[in-house]
Design a protein around this motif. Structure first.
Motif, PDB file in Angstrom:
ATOM      1  N   PRO A  91     -15.406   0.555  -2.947  1.00 31.22           N
ATOM      2  CA  PRO A  91     -14.968   0.772  -4.325  1.00 31.22           C
ATOM      3  C   PRO A  91     -15.434   2.081  -4.930  1.00 31.22           C
ATOM      4  CG  PRO A  91     -16.723  -0.874  -4.228  1.00 31.22           C
ATOM      5  CD  PRO A  91     -16.307  -0.587  -2.819  1.00 31.22           C
ATOM      6  N   PHE A  92     -16.562   2.624  -4.449  1.00 33.13           N
ATOM      7  CA  PHE A  92     -17.096   3.827  -5.063  1.00 33.13           C
ATOM      8  C   PHE A  92     -16.720   5.097  -4.289  1.00 33.13           C
ATOM      9  CE2 PHE A  92     -20.069   0.325  -6.010  1.00 33.13           C
ATOM     10  CZ  PHE A  92     -19.887   0.272  -7.378  1.00 33.13           C
ATOM     11  N   VAL A  93     -15.933   4.940  -3.224  1.00 35.47           N
ATOM     12  CA  VAL A  93     -15.577   6.102  -2.414  1.00 35.47           C
ATOM     13  C   VAL A  93     -14.081   6.361  -2.479  1.00 35.47           C
ATOM     14  CG1 VAL A  93     -15.782   7.173  -0.156  1.00 35.47           C
ATOM     15  CG2 VAL A  93     -17.519   5.548  -0.908  1.00 35.47           C
ATOM     16  N   VAL A  94     -13.309   5.558  -1.779  1.00 37.91           N
ATOM     17  CA  VAL A  94     -11.857   5.742  -1.748  1.00 37.91           C
ATOM     18  C   VAL A  94     -11.190   4.380  -1.942  1.00 37.91           C
ATOM     19  CG1 VAL A  94     -11.528   7.900  -0.478  1.00 37.91           C
ATOM     20  CG2 VAL A  94     -12.190   5.871   0.765  1.00 37.91           C
ATOM     21  N   ARG A  95     -10.698   4.135  -3.110  1.00 35.70           N
ATOM     22  CA  ARG A  95     -10.037   2.869  -3.404  1.00 35.70           C
ATOM     23  C   ARG A  95      -8.624   2.876  -2.826  1.00 35.70           C
ATOM     24  NH1 ARG A  95     -10.600   2.456  -9.705  1.00 35.70           N
ATOM     25  NH2 ARG A  95      -9.782   4.567  -9.486  1.00 35.70           N
ATOM     26  N   ILE A  96      -8.163   1.730  -2.371  1.00 32.28           N
ATOM     27  CA  ILE A  96      -6.853   1.653  -1.716  1.00 32.28           C
ATOM     28  C   ILE A  96      -5.748   1.746  -2.762  1.00 32.28           C
ATOM     29  CG2 ILE A  96      -5.423   0.354  -0.109  1.00 32.28           C
ATOM     30  CD1 ILE A  96      -7.849  -1.278   0.651  1.00 32.28           C
ATOM     31  N   SER A 136       7.877   0.327 -12.227  1.00 30.01           N
ATOM     32  CA  SER A 136       6.993   0.914 -11.225  1.00 30.01           C
ATOM     33  C   SER A 136       5.581   0.966 -11.796  1.00 30.01           C
ATOM     34  CB  SER A 136       7.469   2.325 -10.853  1.00 30.01           C
ATOM     35  OG  SER A 136       6.623   2.902  -9.883  1.00 30.01           O
ATOM     36  N   TYR A 137       4.620   0.544 -10.998  1.00 40.87           N
ATOM     37  CA  TYR A 137       3.218   0.593 -11.413  1.00 40.87           C
ATOM     38  C   TYR A 137       2.364   0.991 -10.225  1.00 40.87           C
ATOM     39  CZ  TYR A 137      -1.509  -0.922 -12.510  1.00 40.87           C
ATOM     40  OH  TYR A 137      -2.870  -0.955 -12.688  1.00 40.87           O
ATOM     41  N   ASN A 138       1.441   1.914 -10.423  1.00 44.32           N
ATOM     42  CA  ASN A 138       0.552   2.385  -9.373  1.00 44.32           C
ATOM     43  C   ASN A 138      -0.881   1.965  -9.687  1.00 44.32           C
ATOM     44  OD1 ASN A 138       2.657   4.058  -8.027  1.00 44.32           O
ATOM     45  ND2 ASN A 138       2.582   5.144  -9.971  1.00 44.32           N
ATOM     46  N   GLY A 139      -1.475   1.188  -8.783  1.00 44.67           N
ATOM     47  CA  GLY A 139      -2.823   0.691  -9.002  1.00 44.67           C
ATOM     48  C   GLY A 139      -3.776   1.115  -7.903  1.00 44.67           C
ATOM     49  N   ARG A 140      -5.031   0.757  -8.069  1.00 48.56           N
ATOM     50  CA  ARG A 140      -6.063   1.037  -7.082  1.00 48.56           C
ATOM     51  C   ARG A 140      -6.850  -0.239  -6.816  1.00 48.56           C
ATOM     52  NH1 ARG A 140      -3.178   4.727  -7.370  1.00 48.56           N
ATOM     53  NH2 ARG A 140      -3.634   6.973  -7.422  1.00 48.56           N
ATOM     54  N   ASN A 141      -7.042  -0.541  -5.551  1.00 48.90           N
ATOM     55  CA  ASN A 141      -7.762  -1.744  -5.148  1.00 48.90           C
ATOM     56  C   ASN A 141      -9.208  -1.394  -4.845  1.00 48.90           C
ATOM     57  OD1 ASN A 141      -8.704  -4.101  -4.032  1.00 48.90           O
ATOM     58  ND2 ASN A 141      -6.922  -4.443  -2.736  1.00 48.90           N
ATOM     59  N   PHE A 183       0.842  -1.184   0.000  1.00 51.97           N
ATOM     60  CA  PHE A 183       0.000   0.000   0.000  1.00 51.97           C
ATOM     61  C   PHE A 183       0.887   1.248   0.000  1.00 51.97           C
ATOM     62  CE2 PHE A 183      -2.516  -3.118   2.629  1.00 51.97           C
ATOM     63  CZ  PHE A 183      -3.469  -3.399   1.664  1.00 51.97           C
ATOM     64  N   TYR A 184       0.321   2.362  -0.435  1.00 50.09           N
ATOM     65  CA  TYR A 184       1.072   3.618  -0.382  1.00 50.09           C
ATOM     66  C   TYR A 184       0.105   4.786  -0.370  1.00 50.09           C
ATOM     67  CZ  TYR A 184       0.150   5.209  -5.176  1.00 50.09           C
ATOM     68  OH  TYR A 184      -0.453   5.687  -6.312  1.00 50.09           O
ATOM     69  N   SER A 185       0.640   5.940  -0.140  1.00 54.81           N
ATOM     70  CA  SER A 185      -0.115   7.181  -0.252  1.00 54.81           C
ATOM     71  C   SER A 185       0.820   8.234  -0.800  1.00 54.81           C
ATOM     72  CB  SER A 185      -0.661   7.607   1.117  1.00 54.81           C
ATOM     73  OG  SER A 185      -1.416   8.796   1.013  1.00 54.81           O
ATOM     74  N   SER A 186       0.310   9.090  -1.678  1.00 51.91           N
ATOM     75  CA  SER A 186       1.186  10.071  -2.308  1.00 51.91           C
ATOM     76  C   SER A 186       0.442  11.369  -2.547  1.00 51.91           C
ATOM     77  CB  SER A 186       1.717   9.532  -3.643  1.00 51.91           C
ATOM     78  OG  SER A 186       2.509  10.489  -4.295  1.00 51.91           O
ATOM     79  N   GLY A 187       1.137  12.484  -2.319  1.00 53.03           N
ATOM     80  CA  GLY A 187       0.561  13.785  -2.576  1.00 53.03           C
ATOM     81  C   GLY A 187       0.617  14.147  -4.043  1.00 53.03           C
ATOM     82  N   LYS A 188       0.120  15.325  -4.370  1.00 47.90           N
ATOM     83  CA  LYS A 188       0.054  15.749  -5.761  1.00 47.90           C
ATOM     84  C   LYS A 188       1.381  16.288  -6.278  1.00 47.90           C
ATOM     85  CE  LYS A 188      -4.904  16.681  -5.995  1.00 47.90           C
ATOM     86  NZ  LYS A 188      -5.947  17.648  -6.369  1.00 47.90           N
ATOM     87  N   ALA A 189       2.192  16.826  -5.403  1.00 48.37           N
ATOM     88  CA  ALA A 189       3.458  17.409  -5.832  1.00 48.37           C
ATOM     89  C   ALA A 189       4.543  16.348  -5.821  1.00 48.37           C
ATOM     90  CB  ALA A 189       3.841  18.580  -4.924  1.00 48.37           C
ATOM     91  N   GLY A 190       4.800  15.750  -6.974  1.00 44.64           N
ATOM     92  CA  GLY A 190       5.815  14.721  -7.068  1.00 44.64           C
ATOM     93  C   GLY A 190       7.208  15.307  -6.984  1.00 44.64           C
TER      94      GLY A 190
END
Length: 788
Positions: free
Chosen positions: A300-305, A290-295, A234-241
């Protein structure tokens, strides 16, 4: 439907029961009852597993545990036996990570088949990954030894039972703190540097408190030559890369503010931490993939992991070959560009005797050691030169051209190519560049395109040539569909792709599910043609034309059946529309204005299509229009790279012919002003023009297709590009282009800058084609005079 009809099945059943004897009836009842009981047992097993999962994860508090080991055992003791059953949907990406790792390991092992290979699965828990690797991707016997390391004894008990059942003899289970792991084969607990070839972390990095120490330890023992590290978590990332994130590629990495904070807080309750782990991982190791996915498993309809899959290697590995390809062959530099480069310096190629004179900027702001881009850590060929993503790249959602319109056979009659030539070509779909490589095998082919998706497409073709059988390759790019593309991508092609290209095709993995050639902007034109033929009832005539054995038969079908449909007022009106011309055909406004200045849209269409039917058979080589009419190629009529002979030429000697390719995601010459200070002062991957990076006299041939038609008449950009072409071409070097106009305005600009300009061919009305495509009104060359 009548009531008696509805009662027929029950009545039939009653009759059967009435005719059966008592023993048969009892047997039927017993079997039915057994079936019901089995279904109820399975249902209860799944329900029981889910209830236990919910209790231990969301309701039962973790209290009284004083350290990490006690906390893990308290958390998993009551659910260890149902762990795998309840995590299949939650822990996404494990299969993909292992499949990618297995594919990369095969490439590594092919180069060093006798080198000892040890795999450490850190935080492997129940041993699910090891069994999955064995069954799906790589037999466990291929490893010299496998170690599973975890701190939770209840999970390890499941692993031991699993391995005993499977009969694994080379797998050892170790109950250890991951940040201080020690293998039994290490004498006196001393960590031998570079002794491990493969390490995996599957949803473990986020659960290990001392992750800095763990990653440092892995870096120490990982083989610096070709050791591989695979991670999914799992991860979390902001908008400013960060600069580093942008340099290694990060498609879909940004998380919304809701997703970012929701999952940070949610996982924090279970002592799963998302911050800093991935950042330090990508800082410590060189990125390969590197690949970024959503679980979608939860809400599923609110905040995907958000989850990521990452493959990397030690930063101390040898990257000299890729540095040379990037800095010397590709003409890149690290620094800022305030003016055209004027300072000449000598840069020696690795293991070379001579020096290459480079033009570099007079100011260098940042020297990065080691390289940050994922390009430098690839395993195989340095095809795709890295680019630093800028706003202009984000404007391209997909490729415009899924195939190349120009006729490469006509090019080869005038290019006069040989092994010593260095070319610059527009990437497009890469078909013509591949044709040049097969026919003449030039020393270098610089493919240039501002649309990154066009380079993704050519890169996929280059990788697939090396990874696939001819049948699979033709299914992808000949027929345009393959039911197992995802599997081919992950398990065969991926080691030959850059990280950015892999991300693109992983996201667009359904591109080959039906018809690849109906995708992209050009796909809309093919779809329109299909609709027109279907509505007009000429689909059968289209097929007959594609199967015609003679030019007379083909021309007759064209003029009597298909021409009246295509050259009708509705289609002509569409071609007059600038939005349709761009979105469906890739024709920009300036080019459209050029051919309309010399005649009507009807005349241009007539002069394009009318000569084709009598010029070349679609069935035997005029593959451009065969594709448009059928939606796919055939083995008898296809680009050279799709023939078996062409395919074998490209993959011969471990893809030696393909070493000529360098793919630039950039403009040919014009600098695009950077969007923000980091772009300006750091890595100019996305805004550095290709021609400016090449030394004087580097090129011998340039094929710019119809690229110059895209500029408005009198554009200073064209003047600048032709100036740079003259500088970068060697004496006697040539530029070739096609134009929608019979007399393009910029031909005089070439002459003004010292070129000797020649019009090779021009369309003369609707009677004769200049090549198998005949899409352009003229074909030109400009030669740089030989010095002296």
């Amino acid at each position: 439907m009548s009531l008696s009809r509805l009662l027929e099945p029950p009545r039939a059943l009653y009759g059967l029961v009435a005719r059966a004897d008592a023993s048969s009836l009892y047997l039927w009842i017993a079997l039915s009852a057994a079936t019901v009981l089995v279904l109820l047992a399975l249902l209860w097993s799944q329900l029981n597993a889910l209830l236990r999962f919910a209790w231990h994860c969301f309701i039962r508090p973790i209290g009284g545990a004083t350290d990490q080991k006690a906390r893990l055992e308290q958390f998993y003791a009551g659910q260890a036996d149902v762990y795998d059953q309840t995590r299949r949907g939650l822990l996404r990406g494990r299969n993909t990570m292992l499949g990618l790792c297995a594919a990369h390991l095969r490439v590594i092992r092919a180069a060093n088949p006798t080198r000892r290979l040890v795999w450490i699965d850190v935080g492997g828990g129940t041993g699910y990954n090891i069994e999955l690797m064995h069954k799906e991707f790589c037999p466990i016997e291929e490893f010299d030894h496998v170690y599973l390391i975890d701190l939770c004894e209840p999970l390890l008990e499941v692993a031991r039972a699993r391995f005993d059942k499977l009969g694994f003899k080379n797998v050892t289970v170790l109950c250890q703190d991951a940040s201080a792991f020690v293998l039994p084969e290490w004498k006196d607990g001393v960590l031998p540097r570079g002794s491990v070839g493969f390490v995996t972390l599957s949803y473990a990095l986020s659960m290990i408190p001392s992750f800095f120490t763990l990653l440092d330890r892995i870096d120490h023992v990982l083989d610096p030559r070709d050791g591989l590290l695979g991670v999914v978590d799992f991860y979390s990332s902001g908008k400013a890369g960060s600069l580093h994130e942008r340099a290694i590629g990060g498609e879909r990495k940004e998380c919304s503010w809701l997703s970012r904070w929701f999952w940070l807080i949610w996982f924090d309750f279970d002592k799963v931490y998302l911050s800093q782990r991935r950042e330090y991982l990508e800082h410590k190791f060189g990125t390969i993939k590197s690949y970024n996915g959503r679980n979608k498993f939860v809400l599923p309809f609110v905040v995907r992991i958000p989850y990521y899959i990452w493959l990397g290697r030690s930063r101390s590995c040898d990257v000299s070959r890729f540095c040379h390809a990037f800095e010397v062959e590709g003409g890149n530099y690290i620094g800022m560009h305030a003016a055209p480069p004027t300072l000449a310096v000598d840069v020696r190629a690795p293991n070379s005797k001579g020096a290459v004179v480079r033009r570099r900027p007079s100011k260098t702001v940042l020297d990065i050691t080691p390289p940050l881009s994922a390009f430098h850590y690839q395993l195989k060929h340095p095809y795709r030169l890295p680019y630093y993503e800028s706003p202009v790249h984000k404007e391209f959602r997909t490729f415009i051209y899924s195939f190349t319109w120009e006729d490469p056979a006509e090019d080869m009659r005038h290019l006069d190519l040989n092994h010593d030539d260095t070319m610059l070509v527009i990437t497009s779909a890469g078909d013509n560049a591949l044709h040049y490589a097969i026919a003449a095998q030039p020393k270098r082919i610089h493919c240039v395109d501002m649309n990154p998706c066009q380079a993704h497409l050519l890169e996929l073709k280059l990788g697939a040539v090396q990874a696939l059988s001819y049948d699979d390759f033709f299914a992808l790019f000949g027929y345009g569909k393959h039911s197992s593309f995802r599997q081919l991508l992950d398990q065969k092609i991926a080691p030959f792709l850059s990280s950015t290209a892999y991300q693109f095709w992983r996201i667009n993995s359904r591109a080959f599910s039906r018809s690849f050639y109906l995708r992209g902007y050009s796909g809309w034109a093919l779809r329109l043609a299909r609709w027109v033929f279907a509505l007009s009832g000429t689909s059968a005539a289209v097929k007959a034309m594609c199967e015609a054995d003679t030019l007379v038969e083909q021309d007759t079908i064209w003029r009597t059946r298909i021409r009246p449909v295509l050259l009708n007022p509705v289609v002509v009106a569409l071609l007059k529309n600038p939005l349709f011309c761009w979105n469906a055909l890739g024709v920009p406004r300036a080019q459209r204005a050029m051919f309309l200045a010399e005649g009507s849209a009807y005349e241009f269409i007539r002069d394009t299509f009318d000569p084709i039917a009598g010029h070349a058979l679609l069935k035997r080589g005029a593959y451009h229009y065969l594709l448009c009419l059928l939606g796919h190629y055939t083995p008898e009529s296809c680009p050279e790279y799709l023939t078996r002979k062409g395919f074998e030429t490209l993959r011969a000697d471990d893809g030696k012919v393909l070493d000529a390719f360098r793919l630039h995601t950039d403009s040919i010459v014009k600098y695009v002003p950077p969007a923000s200070p980091p772009f300006f002062y750091l890595l100019n991957f996305g805004v550095r023009s290709v021609l400016r990076g090449l030394p004087d006299g580097e090129l011998t041939r340039a094929v710019v297709m119809d690229h110059l038609d895209w500029f408005a008449q009198g554009s200073s950009d064209v003047d600048e590009e032709i100036t740079q072409l003259f500088r970068a071409l060697a004496s006697g070097g040539k530029v070739f282009w096609r134009s929608a106009a019979k007399q393009p305005w910029y031909a005089e600009t070439f002459a003004k800058h010292g070129f000797q300009v020649e019009r090779i061919s021009v369309r003369q009305g609707p009677h004769k084609a200049i090549d198998r495509v005949n899409m352009y009104a003229s074909f030109w060359s400009a030669t740089k005079p030989k010095s002296g």
